[in-house]
Design an enzyme around this catalytic site. Sequence first.
Site, short mmCIF file in Angstrom:
data_model
loop_
_atom_site.label_atom_id
_atom_site.label_comp_id
_atom_site.label_asym_id
_atom_site.label_seq_id
_atom_site.Cartn_x
_atom_site.Cartn_y
_atom_site.Cartn_z
N PHE A 111 0.83 -1.20 0.00
CA PHE A 111 0.00 0.00 0.00
C PHE A 111 0.86 1.25 0.00
O PHE A 111 2.05 1.23 0.36
CB PHE A 111 -0.96 0.01 1.20
N CYS A 112 0.25 2.35 -0.42
CA CYS A 112 0.91 3.66 -0.45
C CYS A 112 -0.19 4.72 -0.37
O CYS A 112 -1.33 4.41 -0.05
CB CYS A 112 1.76 3.82 -1.71
N THR A 113 0.13 5.96 -0.68
CA THR A 113 -0.84 7.03 -0.51
C THR A 113 -2.04 6.89 -1.45
O THR A 113 -3.18 6.89 -1.00
CB THR A 113 -0.17 8.39 -0.75
N ILE A 168 -4.14 4.41 0.44
CA ILE A 168 -4.68 4.80 1.74
C ILE A 168 -5.85 5.77 1.59
O ILE A 168 -6.85 5.68 2.31
CB ILE A 168 -3.57 5.44 2.60
#
Length: 293
Positions: A185-187, A214
Amino acid sequence: MSIVNLAAYHFVTIESTAAWRPPVTERCNALGLRGTILLAPEGINLFVAGTREAADAFIHYIRHDPLFEGKFAHLQFKESVSDTQPFRRMLVKLKREIITMKKPAIRPELGRAPSVDAPTLKAWLDRGHDDAGRPVVMLDTRNAFEVDVGTFDQALDYRIAKFSEFPQVIEDHRADLEGKTVVSFCTGGIRCEKAAIHMKEAGIEHVYQLEGGILKYFEEVGGAHYHGDCFVFDYRTALNPNLDPTETVQCFGCRAVVTPQEQQSPLYKAGETCPACHPDSERNAAAAAAHAA
């Protein structure tokens, strides 16, 4: 007047980035938008903000203008609202990659890694395992300073300083991932998409990317299983699970993230220094001593 913040990316071959730059810049300026658009041979990555009317006009432009040859007809946008404009100017940049991994063989447009949507991931985390009964490992693909603002509970954080370090980090920590379901996951989804493809190609069997990152998770299920806020690359600095700006800021001097608690320090001077870079900070004192030795 509320400002609508748009974020989107898409991996697709673009052969005419230089030709696109002037008309895209002109259209964004005409709409009164501010932010950054990255154009690269592998695709587009954008963060722009403006009025509701300008945001809607931009979405229609990107999806339907003949300039783009239909490449972004189904581009999905993540939205949030702020009271003020989070960007100072409008930039359209040409880049080699829209997210730098230095692995040219990784081409998401040729086939994505499997993804998991926010409600399904929440259900997995609620149960402590995926639908097949495997333990779920959350893998944060962001830089260390972003992770420090907030991340998923018990997420793996290898303290990377830049995304191009990710392939070597995975090679060094394969044992942490074997036999588990790994969710990168990331932004907003762009880094975890490349990360998931790399891990699949490296032979890690059960890999997913968090669809929309996210910010989409916050939008769909809130902050369940997440602690802290989410760092964003604009002047809001961080968003909470309600997608509202927080009081976290970045230091003008060194760009370190400064929490509300750290802003109470006598070493924090807005627009100048923070506890990380002030001449009287313990960190700087230790560095000076080491240099003198």
